[in-house]
Design a protein around this motif. Structure first.
Motif, PDB file in Angstrom:
ATOM      1  N   GLU A 244      20.000   6.431   7.056  1.00 52.06           N
ATOM      2  CA  GLU A 244      19.077   5.858   8.015  1.00 52.06           C
ATOM      3  C   GLU A 244      17.856   6.592   8.687  1.00 52.06           C
ATOM      4  N   TYR A 245      18.339   7.794   8.848  1.00 49.77           N
ATOM      5  CA  TYR A 245      17.232   8.476   9.459  1.00 49.77           C
ATOM      6  C   TYR A 245      16.136   8.940   8.497  1.00 49.77           C
ATOM      7  N   GLY A 246      16.522   9.216   7.210  1.00 44.92           N
ATOM      8  CA  GLY A 246      15.634   9.508   6.185  1.00 44.92           C
ATOM      9  C   GLY A 246      14.787   8.354   5.860  1.00 44.92           C
ATOM     10  N   ALA A 247      15.151   7.158   5.977  1.00 41.53           N
ATOM     11  CA  ALA A 247      14.325   5.934   5.770  1.00 41.53           C
ATOM     12  C   ALA A 247      13.274   5.620   6.884  1.00 41.53           C
ATOM     13  N   ALA A 248      13.674   5.975   7.895  1.00 39.40           N
ATOM     14  CA  ALA A 248      12.863   5.859   9.175  1.00 39.40           C
ATOM     15  C   ALA A 248      11.857   6.882   9.065  1.00 39.40           C
ATOM     16  N   LEU A 249      11.960   8.098   8.668  1.00 41.08           N
ATOM     17  CA  LEU A 249      10.840   9.223   8.505  1.00 41.08           C
ATOM     18  C   LEU A 249       9.933   8.709   7.343  1.00 41.08           C
ATOM     19  N   ALA A 250      10.423   8.032   6.293  1.00 41.47           N
ATOM     20  CA  ALA A 250       9.502   7.823   5.133  1.00 41.47           C
ATOM     21  C   ALA A 250       8.651   6.382   5.603  1.00 41.47           C
ATOM     22  N   ASN A 251       9.270   5.553   6.505  1.00 42.70           N
ATOM     23  CA  ASN A 251       8.373   4.646   6.997  1.00 42.70           C
ATOM     24  C   ASN A 251       7.085   5.216   7.933  1.00 42.70           C
ATOM     25  N   LEU A 252       7.620   6.214   8.691  1.00 40.53           N
ATOM     26  CA  LEU A 252       6.809   6.957   9.399  1.00 40.53           C
ATOM     27  C   LEU A 252       5.544   7.574   8.793  1.00 40.53           C
ATOM     28  N   ALA A 253       6.066   8.318   7.686  1.00 42.79           N
ATOM     29  CA  ALA A 253       5.182   8.882   6.838  1.00 42.79           C
ATOM     30  C   ALA A 253       4.042   7.755   6.180  1.00 42.79           C
ATOM     31  N   ALA A 254       4.711   6.690   6.046  1.00 44.63           N
ATOM     32  CA  ALA A 254       3.806   5.555   5.279  1.00 44.63           C
ATOM     33  C   ALA A 254       2.853   4.895   6.372  1.00 44.63           C
ATOM     34  N   LYS A 255       3.305   5.083   7.630  1.00 43.70           N
ATOM     35  CA  LYS A 255       2.444   4.680   8.423  1.00 43.70           C
ATOM     36  C   LYS A 255       1.234   5.404   8.859  1.00 43.70           C
ATOM     37  N   LEU A 256       1.659   6.684   8.900  1.00 41.41           N
ATOM     38  CA  LEU A 256       0.488   7.962   9.117  1.00 41.41           C
ATOM     39  C   LEU A 256      -0.729   7.736   7.960  1.00 41.41           C
ATOM     40  N   ALA A 257      -0.270   7.244   6.759  1.00 44.99           N
ATOM     41  CA  ALA A 257      -1.134   7.204   5.804  1.00 44.99           C
ATOM     42  C   ALA A 257      -1.836   5.930   5.432  1.00 44.99           C
ATOM     43  N   SER A 258      -1.388   5.006   6.158  1.00 42.22           N
ATOM     44  CA  SER A 258      -1.577   3.562   6.248  1.00 42.22           C
ATOM     45  C   SER A 258      -3.318   3.523   6.307  1.00 42.22           C
ATOM     46  N   PRO A 259      -3.856   2.421   5.743  1.00 39.75           N
ATOM     47  CA  PRO A 259      -5.497   2.281   5.648  1.00 39.75           C
ATOM     48  C   PRO A 259      -6.053   2.134   7.200  1.00 39.75           C
ATOM     49  N   ASN A 260      -5.316   1.745   8.132  1.00 36.26           N
ATOM     50  CA  ASN A 260      -5.939   1.546   9.535  1.00 36.26           C
ATOM     51  C   ASN A 260      -5.885   2.740  10.240  1.00 36.26           C
ATOM     52  N   LEU A 261      -5.062   3.851   9.675  1.00 40.88           N
ATOM     53  CA  LEU A 261      -5.255   5.216  10.229  1.00 40.88           C
ATOM     54  C   LEU A 261      -6.165   6.145   9.510  1.00 40.88           C
ATOM     55  N   ALA A 262      -6.233   5.632   8.369  1.00 37.39           N
ATOM     56  CA  ALA A 262      -6.812   6.562   7.349  1.00 37.39           C
ATOM     57  C   ALA A 262      -8.422   7.001   7.715  1.00 37.39           C
ATOM     58  N   GLY A 263      -9.013   6.142   8.641  1.00 37.35           N
ATOM     59  CA  GLY A 263     -10.318   6.313   9.062  1.00 37.35           C
ATOM     60  C   GLY A 263     -10.508   7.556   9.860  1.00 37.35           C
ATOM     61  N   THR A 264      -9.575   8.050  10.742  1.00 33.22           N
ATOM     62  CA  THR A 264      -9.268   9.152  11.528  1.00 33.22           C
ATOM     63  C   THR A 264      -8.696  10.392  10.791  1.00 33.22           C
ATOM     64  N   MET A 265      -7.887  10.059   9.955  1.00 34.09           N
ATOM     65  CA  MET A 265      -7.166  11.197   9.172  1.00 34.09           C
ATOM     66  C   MET A 265      -7.607  11.526   7.871  1.00 34.09           C
ATOM     67  N   LEU A 266      -8.363  10.559   7.067  1.00 35.32           N
ATOM     68  CA  LEU A 266      -8.507  11.208   5.725  1.00 35.32           C
ATOM     69  C   LEU A 266     -10.154  11.602   5.617  1.00 35.32           C
ATOM     70  N   ASP A 267     -10.349  12.562   4.604  1.00 32.37           N
ATOM     71  CA  ASP A 267     -11.523  12.854   4.318  1.00 32.37           C
ATOM     72  C   ASP A 267     -11.663  12.600   2.899  1.00 32.37           C
ATOM     73  N   ALA A 268     -13.264  12.738   2.429  1.00 30.54           N
ATOM     74  CA  ALA A 268     -13.567  12.647   1.146  1.00 30.54           C
ATOM     75  C   ALA A 268     -12.916  13.811   0.360  1.00 30.54           C
ATOM     76  N   GLY A 269     -12.151  13.175  -0.877  1.00 29.19           N
ATOM     77  CA  GLY A 269     -11.666  14.143  -1.804  1.00 29.19           C
ATOM     78  C   GLY A 269      -9.979  14.283  -1.631  1.00 29.19           C
ATOM     79  N   GLU A 270      -9.366  13.655  -0.312  1.00 26.33           N
ATOM     80  CA  GLU A 270      -8.208  13.866  -0.386  1.00 26.33           C
ATOM     81  C   GLU A 270      -7.451  12.491  -0.728  1.00 26.33           C
ATOM     82  N   SER A 271      -6.111  12.810  -1.297  1.00 26.23           N
ATOM     83  CA  SER A 271      -5.354  11.829  -1.601  1.00 26.23           C
ATOM     84  C   SER A 271      -4.634  11.078  -0.153  1.00 26.23           C
ATOM     85  N   ARG A 272      -4.076   9.727  -0.471  1.00 28.84           N
ATOM     86  CA  ARG A 272      -3.410   9.174   0.432  1.00 28.84           C
ATOM     87  C   ARG A 272      -2.505  10.032   1.012  1.00 28.84           C
TER      88      ARG A 272
END
Length: 401
Positions: A244-272
Motif C-alpha cells: 500500500e505504501y508503494g502504491a501511495a508513493l507511485a501516486n505521489l510521483a505521478a502527481k509531481l509529474a502531472s501537467p498542472n505542476l509541470a509548468g513549474t517543474m519541467l524545462d524544454a528537453g525533459e521527459s515527464r
C-alpha cells in the motif's frame, strides 16, 4: 537362534547401529537424528512477495549504486556525471565523529547546546566531488531570498522543518514550535528578503499528495523553490502494508509529474519523468548552454525525500509500537521508496527524480543514545539533514561541472 546368515547376533546388531549412525551424518555435518525435526512436517506460511534486497550502507570506496531497479546506462543517462551522482545520493554521505576530532563539522558540537558531544561530517568523496561544506546562516539566507521552502510530512519531517528554522528563521526561538497542538501547519518568515518557510502536516503519503495543490497554487502564486517530503512512520504503525505504501508513493510521483505542476517543474528537453530535475533542468543536459550561474533566474523546484528515522522499540511504552515500528520495518519501507517512481532517473541528465536525504542512516549512526522516545532524535541529526538539503540546493541552483 544365535546366528543370522552365518553371523553372530551381536555382530548383526553392531552393523545395524553403525548404518543408522551413518544415515544421520551427511558430508561431515551432524543432522538431527530420528525422532526429532527430521520427521516433523511443518505447514508453510502463505507465500508473500519478497521485499527488495536491503540497501547496503555506502562506503567511500564503493561505486555509487543507482536507487532504481533498472540500469540507467541502458537508457543513455549520464549517471556518472558529478551533478547526477551528487544529487542522487553522494552529497548525503557522512558520519558522526567526536568533537575533538571533527575537522569538517557541519552539525553538532555547537555552543547553542543542541549539538551533543559529536559532530556530523560529510564524507571525503562528498567534500571532494560534490564540494559539500557547511552552509552558514547568511549564505542560506542569500540563496533563499524571495523563495518559499515547503516541508510536507510526518513528525520526522517536522523536525527537519524545525532545523531549517534553527538555521535561518528570523526568530531565533521559532524552531521550538511552541504549541500544545502537534498536528498542525506552520509558516515562518526567514532571514532573507521575502523568504518564507511552510510546514504542512501530512502523516501519510496520500496526505503529502493531497497537500501539493495548495502549496503550488497558494495565494502568492509562488511555488516552493525547495520541497522537502517524508512520510512513513504512520504507515508503519497504522497500516503495516508495504505494498500500500508503494502504491501511495507511485501516486505521489505521478502527481509531481502531472501537467498542472509541470509548468513549474519541467524545462524544454525533459521527459515527464524528468519533472523534478529541479534547477538543473534550466541547463538542460550536462554542459548545455544557458546555465544560470547565480541561480537567480530559471530556478525550478528541487524536491527531496526523507527516509524513515531509525526506531528504537526498546524505548516505546506502547506494545503496538514495539511490534510494528521496528528498525527492520523502517528499512523495508525505505527500500520500497527507493524502488518507487520517485527515484527513477531523469532523462537526459541522469539524476534521480527526487534528491534522497537518508535520515535513516543519519539517525542510525547517531545511535540509541541520541533519542529519548525511540523515534525523534537530537536536534543535531536534523541539522545534518538540513546541511544535505542546503548543499543540494546550492549544487542545483549554480553552475556545477
Amino acid at each position: 537362534g544365535s546366528n543370522v546368515c552365518g553371523f553372530s547376533l551381536p555382530t548383526v546388531c553392531f552393523v545395524i547401529l553403525t548404518g543408522l549412525a551413518v544415515s544421520v551424518t551427511r558430508g561431515g555435518r551432524s543432522r538431527v537424528g530420528l525422532g526429532e525435526s527430521d520427521v516433523v512436517e511443518v505447514e508453510p506460511s502463505p507465500a508473500r512477495p519478497s521485499p527488495p534486497s536491503p540497501a547496503r550502507p555506502h562506503h567511500d570506496d564503493e561505486t555509487t549504486r543507482s536507487p532504481t531497479p533498472t540500469d540507467p546506462s541502458e537508457r543513455g543517462l549520464n549517471v556518472g556525471s558529478h551533478r547526477a551522482r551528487c544529487l542522487s545520493g553522494d552529497l548525503g554521505r557522512g558520519d558522526w565523529v567526536a568533537c575533538d576530532r571533527a575537522a569538517h563539522a557541519v552539525a553538532g558540537c555547537d555552543p547553542a547546546g543542541v549539538g551533543g558531544d559529536r559532530a556530523w561530517e560529510f564524507s571525503p568523496p562528498a567534500r571532494e566531488r560534490c564540494e559539500a561544506s557547511k552552509i552558514h546562516r547568511d549564505e542560506l539566507a542569500s540563496m533563499l531570498a524571495g523563495k518559499t521552502v515547503a516541508v510536507v510530512g510526518d513528525s520526522a519531517a517536522r523536525m527537519v522543518y524545525a532545523a531549517i528554522l534553527r538555521l535561518v528563521a528570523v526568530d531565533a526561538d521559532a524552531w521550538r514550535l511552541a504549541s500544545s497542538e502537534k498536528h498542525r501547519d506552520w509558516t515562518h518568515p526567514l532571514a532573507a528578503d521575502g523568504a518564507v518557510a511552510k510546514f504542512a502536516w501530512a502523516p501519510f503519503a496520500q496526505n503529502v499528495t493531497s497537500r501539493l495543490t495548495d502549496l503550488f497554487e497558494d495565494d502568492e502564486g509562488r511555488p516552493p523553490a525547495a520541497l522537502v517530503m517524508g512520510a512513513a512512520l504512520w504507515h508503519e504503525l497504522h497500516v503495516d502494508d508495504a505494498g500500500e505504501y508503494g502504491a501511495a508513493l507511485a501516486n505521489l510521483a505521478a502527481k509531481l509529474a502531472s501537467p498542472n505542476l509541470a509548468g513549474t517543474m519541467l524545462d524544454a528537453g525533459e521527459s515527464r519523468r524528468g519533472a523534478l530535475a529541479g534547477a538543473e533542468g534550466a541547463e538542460g543536459a550536462e554542459g548545455a548552454e544557458g546555465a544560470e550561474g547565480d541561480g537567480s533566474a530559471g530556478a525550478r523546484t528541487v524536491a527531496f525525500w526523507l527516509t524513515p528515522s531509525r526506531t528504537v522499540p526498546a524505548k516505546f511504552a506502547d506494545d503496538r509500537k514495539r511490534a510494528r515500528m521496528t528498525p527492520e520495518k523502517g528499512e523495508a519501507y525505505a527500500r520500497v521508496a527507493s524502488s518507487s517512481p520517485l527515484f527513477e532517473r531523469v532523462a537526459p541528465t541522469g539524476r534521480t527524480f527526487v534528491v534522497p536525504v537518508d535520515l535513516g542512516s543519519i539517525t542510525a549512526s547517531c545511535g540509541e543514545e541520541c533519542t529519548e522516545d525511540g523515534i525523534h532524535y537530537a536536534p543535531a541529526s536534523y541539522d545534518a539533514a538540513v546541511q544535505i538539503i542546503a548543499n543540494a540546493l546550492r549544487a542545483a541552483w549554480t553552475e556545477y561541472t
